[in-house]
Design a protein around this motif. Structure first.
Motif, PDB file in Angstrom:
ATOM      1  N   GLY A  67      -0.590   4.106   2.392  1.00  0.00           N
ATOM      2  CA  GLY A  67      -0.544   3.776   3.814  1.00  0.00           C
ATOM      3  C   GLY A  67       0.811   3.289   4.279  1.00  0.00           C
ATOM      4  N   ASP A 104      -8.285   6.789   7.648  1.00  0.00           N
ATOM      5  CA  ASP A 104      -8.049   7.431   6.346  1.00  0.00           C
ATOM      6  C   ASP A 104      -8.667   6.626   5.214  1.00  0.00           C
ATOM      7  OD1 ASP A 104      -6.717   9.490   7.510  1.00  0.00           O
ATOM      8  OD2 ASP A 104      -4.710   8.867   6.911  1.00  0.00           O
ATOM      9  N   GLU A 105      -8.594   5.284   5.320  1.00  0.00           N
ATOM     10  CA  GLU A 105      -9.183   4.440   4.278  1.00  0.00           C
ATOM     11  C   GLU A 105     -10.690   4.647   4.191  1.00  0.00           C
ATOM     12  OE1 GLU A 105      -8.185   0.352   4.084  1.00  0.00           O
ATOM     13  OE2 GLU A 105      -6.074   0.660   4.558  1.00  0.00           O
ATOM     14  N   TYR A 121      -5.553   5.694  12.780  1.00  0.00           N
ATOM     15  CA  TYR A 121      -5.749   6.709  11.749  1.00  0.00           C
ATOM     16  C   TYR A 121      -5.598   6.147  10.340  1.00  0.00           C
ATOM     17  CZ  TYR A 121      -0.671   6.860  11.202  1.00  0.00           C
ATOM     18  OH  TYR A 121       0.627   6.524  10.945  1.00  0.00           O
ATOM     19  N   ARG A 122      -4.778   5.087  10.169  1.00  0.00           N
ATOM     20  CA  ARG A 122      -4.592   4.541   8.816  1.00  0.00           C
ATOM     21  C   ARG A 122      -5.893   3.976   8.282  1.00  0.00           C
ATOM     22  NH1 ARG A 122      -3.589   0.141   5.874  1.00  0.00           N
ATOM     23  NH2 ARG A 122      -3.847  -1.243   7.644  1.00  0.00           N
ATOM     24  N   SER A 180       2.339   0.295   3.971  1.00  0.00           N
ATOM     25  CA  SER A 180       2.178  -0.967   4.689  1.00  0.00           C
ATOM     26  C   SER A 180       2.027  -2.086   3.660  1.00  0.00           C
ATOM     27  CB  SER A 180       0.945  -0.916   5.597  1.00  0.00           C
ATOM     28  OG  SER A 180      -0.233  -0.712   4.823  1.00  0.00           O
ATOM     29  N   ASP A 203       0.877  -1.177   0.000  1.00  0.00           N
ATOM     30  CA  ASP A 203       0.000   0.000   0.000  1.00  0.00           C
ATOM     31  C   ASP A 203       0.914   1.227   0.000  1.00  0.00           C
ATOM     32  OD1 ASP A 203      -2.814   1.077   2.090  1.00  0.00           O
ATOM     33  OD2 ASP A 203      -1.689   2.121   0.551  1.00  0.00           O
TER      34      ASP A 203
END
Length: 603
Positions: A37, A466-467, A462-463, A39, A34
């Motif tokens: 992100g 955000d998605e 938060y990740r 990740s 990703d």
């Protein structure tokens, strides 16, 4: 010749029989990263035959199975081995598995035996992505298409592989609505140097938005290609530049991979900044007359003597291609010793020009312009920047001017676009509303956000938060893409929709349902079964929360009802509060006619 070939075919068949009988199949995994992100999003399982054998390579392995009528057995073994190895390694995220139409047609993937295997391994169908290969024609007899739709209903995720090779892919895309679209590696290799490939990838992203699919770039093998993918907006990528397939892959992103992705981070608003740099760099560039490399140095020095304010002179070849710079201070440093000017005065100026200079092409992005400043030395700052267009000289830009240009557009992008979704921010939103009010035409304005977003963000991070925000942005983009539509992102989880289209309200009413349909994938099986999760509310008390929902307050406006975006904003704030207070219908539409006297609460 036949006597030599036939034993080899028989030998491969024997090896294949042994592989299938004893399960001598290896699986390696390549991460899908990703990029936004930073990740690991998933792992793709890649089958390999016994190491060092003629069947080690997957092309030889599957070709032998196809020639011997054993493709179904091999593909089923690949799926079982991939699932078992993935579970044993306890890898995170989703698992991509390539499947042939032979296995798809058999119905085994959706059988009770396959579902029982998943249950024993503790893998829900939602974590499995079946990758449908380009070489298979799903529409040929309809059986494969029906099986793919059946797998989708069972909760499995679908991906279309090698997008871009043929029109058959687009027919399957239209019918299956797969979650993932994997761009053929041929379009990713050399992307940084091929404008046509870049245009194709952009078109894929636009079409993926319409079907709410995620684009995955395969075969990314250079940092330059990765940077272009990030600038274009591709979120998921895999390839050798990030990590090669491995039998024991890392479960988390390593610092080197994170650094590579961070280096490919694009500017806040790449589409705007590309045009801005081109227009402004040419506007600021000074049209200093260049010289050619064979011009005598003495002539260059006399020109400097005659023009005290002239700091640098560009050097170009006979075709106008930028070669280097002659700088007043650099020359003074080189010629300060006695008699050096006399010795070099009749020599070509190319002998003392600086060839290692800063160059900025007019098509450069804002990020590239910023990087140019970061890499500049003291000498570069003194000489200036050659502005070029495909290598041809167009002017000379002072480094100070370029720095001011970059700072100005960074400020502008922060004001004009949201960095997470790249949707227009507060200034364009206000301008759009005022423009419609001035035009006198009727329009709809809606203000919405995500209900109970703060506890979700606090619990899941938060990740993931955000998605969810990006999900809502994508849904609004998909629904409001007509010429009369406008979607803006105020910040956080707050969005504005403005539309002069007659069916805007009807389209908006579908967004909460579409958002609710997507939300279960953000939760685990237990949370999906229970329909929510427990978190601490704003008063610090434990509270049960259902899945996040979306609420919109909607205002319909005719000519002359209000005068500015400030009045519209005040009305929408009140309407959104009403929408959030409703138990079921998350879109509240106020059809009252407003004149100079606004409601008391808004005065």
């Amino acid at each position: 010749m036949l006597s030599l070939v036939q034993p080899q075919i028989g030998y491969l068949a024997i090896l294949l029989d042994r592989l299938l009988s004893h399960g001598e199949l290896r699986v390696e995994f390549q991460p899908v990263f990703d990029l936004r992100g930073q990740s690991i999003h998933a792992f793709e399982a890649l089958a390999r035959g016994p190491q060092g054998s003629p069947l080690e390579r997957p092309d030889a392995l599957f070709q032998t199975a196809r020639e011997n009528g054993r493709l179904y057995e091999l593909d089923a073994l690949c799926v079982r081995t991939s699932l078992e190895t993935f579970a044993r390694l306890n890898l995170p995220g989703q698992l991509f598995i390539n499947v042939t139409q032979t296995l798809l047609d058999s119905g085994w993937l959706g059988s009770s035996a396959a579902l029982d295997l998943l249950q024993r391994l503790g893998l829900p169908p939602s974590r499995i992505v079946f990758e449908l290969l380009e070489s298979d024609d799903l529409l040929k007899d309809g059986v494969g298409m029906e099986q793919a739709e059946h797998l989708h209903r069972l909760g499995f995720t679908l991906a279309l592989d090698d997008m871009g090779r043929g029109f058959g892919r687009f027919e399957a895309w239209q019918r299956l609505h797969p979650r993932y679209l994997k761009i053929d590696r041929a379009f990713c290799a050399g992307l940084a140097d091929d404008a046509i490939k870049a245009a194709f990838v952009r078109s894929m992203l636009l079409m993926a938005e319409a079907s709410r699919s995620w684009v995955v770039a395969e075969g990314v093998e250079s940092a330059r290609d990765l940077r272009v993918l990030r600038e274009i907006g591709v979120q998921l990528a895999q390839g050798f530049v990030l990590e090669r397939p491995s039998a024991a892959p890392s479960r988390e992103m390593r610092p080197a991979q994170r650094g590579l992705i961070e280096a490919a981070q694009p500017e806040l608003y790449p589409l705007a900044s590309r045009g801005s740099v081109e227009q402004s760099a040419l506007g600021l560039a000074r049209p200093i007359a260049p010289v050619q490399p064979q011009v005598r140095l003495e002539e260059v020095l006399r020109r400097f003597d005659a023009q005290p304010d002239l700091m640098s002179i560009p050097v170009v070849d006979a075709n106008g291609r930028a070669l280097g710079i002659l700088n007043r201070y650099v020359l003074a440093d080189r010629l300060w010793r006695p008699h050096v000017r006399d010795l070099l005065g009749n020599k070509p100026c190319a002998q003392v020009m600086s060839a290692d200079v800063l160059k900025l092409d007019v098509s450069s992005s804002l990020h590239q312009a910023s990087q140019l400043i970061a890499d500049a030395s003291f000498r570069h700052a003194t000489e200036g920047v050659l502005v070029t267009e495909q290598g041809d000289y167009r002017g000379l830009l002072l480094v100070g001017d370029l720095l001011r240009l970059v700072n100005e557009f960074q400020i502008q992008t922060a004001r004009y676009a949201n960095p997470l979704t790249l949707l227009p921010g507060n200034v364009p939103i206000n301008e759009q509303i005022d423009r419609l009010l001035a035009s006198g035409q009727s329009f709809v304005a809606a203000y919405g956000d995500i209900d109970h977003f703060k506890p979700f963000n606090d619990v899941f991070g938060y990740r993931l938060g955000d998605e969810v925000i990006v999900l809502l942005a994508d849904l609004l983009r998909a629904r409001f893409g007509r010429p009369g539509d406008f979607v803006g992102h105020i910040g956080g989880d707050d969005f504005i929709v403005v539309s002069a289209e007659p069916d805007a309200v009807e389209r908006l009413q579908t967004v909460p349902q579409e958002f609710a349909a997507e939300m279960p994938r953000f939760f685990n099986a237990d949370q999906r079964e229970r329909g929510g999760y427990e978190a601490v509310n704003r008063r610090g008390e434990a509270q049960w929360f259902g899945f996040p929902t979306v609420s919109f307050g909607v205002l319909t406006l005719a000519s002359g009802q209000v005068e500015s975006h400030r009045e519209v904003s005040a009305l929408l704030v009140e309407l959104k509060k009403v929408a959030k207070a409703q138990a079921y219908d998350r879109v509240f539409i106020d059809r009252r006619q407003y004149g100079p006297q606004m409601p008391p609460a808004l005065r």
